[in-house]
Design a protein around this motif. Structure first.
Motif, PDB file in Angstrom:
ATOM      1  N   ILE A   4      93.616  -0.177   8.908  1.00  0.00           N
ATOM      2  CA  ILE A   4      92.326  -0.293   8.594  1.00  0.00           C
ATOM      3  C   ILE A   4      90.843   0.563   7.337  1.00  0.00           C
ATOM      4  O   ILE A   4      91.847   1.395   7.886  1.00  0.00           O
ATOM      5  CB  ILE A   4      92.103  -0.361  10.027  1.00  0.00           C
ATOM      6  N   ARG A  85      84.776  -3.888   7.889  1.00  0.00           N
ATOM      7  CA  ARG A  85      85.877  -3.271   8.389  1.00  0.00           C
ATOM      8  C   ARG A  85      87.012  -4.028   8.067  1.00  0.00           C
ATOM      9  O   ARG A  85      87.156  -5.734   8.287  1.00  0.00           O
ATOM     10  CB  ARG A  85      86.075  -3.839   9.944  1.00  0.00           C
ATOM     11  N   GLU A  87      91.284  -5.667   7.973  1.00  0.00           N
ATOM     12  CA  GLU A  87      92.681  -4.867   8.269  1.00  0.00           C
ATOM     13  C   GLU A  87      93.637  -5.123   7.591  1.00  0.00           C
ATOM     14  O   GLU A  87      93.062  -6.401   6.569  1.00  0.00           O
ATOM     15  CB  GLU A  87      93.073  -5.874   9.394  1.00  0.00           C
TER      16      GLU A  87
END
Length: 109
Positions: A4, A85, A87
């Motif tokens: 992350i 954000r 991933e």
């Protein structure tokens, strides 16, 4: 592995305090291979957090742990918001164990 990368916005003038709380709260988290807090060089209120976990489940377990819940509660007043954000799936590099096939334990292609 599960990665992350996130940008956290600190309340004005609180970046150092927020960074310290996040670093302290990340210590001794089971399944955490790397947790790096970095200052944004262009935004005096921004921090970038780069995390690498053994698995998505290890990250979810850590988020639900009493220790992490306390860290987030303690830091709540220092956080203005979250900007980005992403991933990722880490595949290796300096500081990481070699990627393996979960079933055989051999290096994955």
């Amino acid at each position: 592995m599960h990665g992350i990368i996130g940008k956290v916005m600190a309340a004005s003038g609180c970046r150092e305090a927020l960074a310290q709380r996040l670093i302290e709260g990340s210590l001794d988290q089971p399944g955490c291979l790397s947790y790096i807090v970095a200052q944004d060089s262009l935004d005096e209120d921004a921090l970038w957090i780069t995390e690498i976990w053994e698995s998505r489940e290890a990250h979810a377990d850590a988020l639900g742990s009493p220790a992490m819940q306390k860290t987030l509660a303690d830091a709540r007043d220092l956080i203005a918001g979250f900007a980005h954000r992403l991933e990722t799936t880490p595949v290796g590099g300096k500081g990481l164990p070699p990627a393996t096939d979960d079933q055989t334990g051999h290096r994955a292609p």
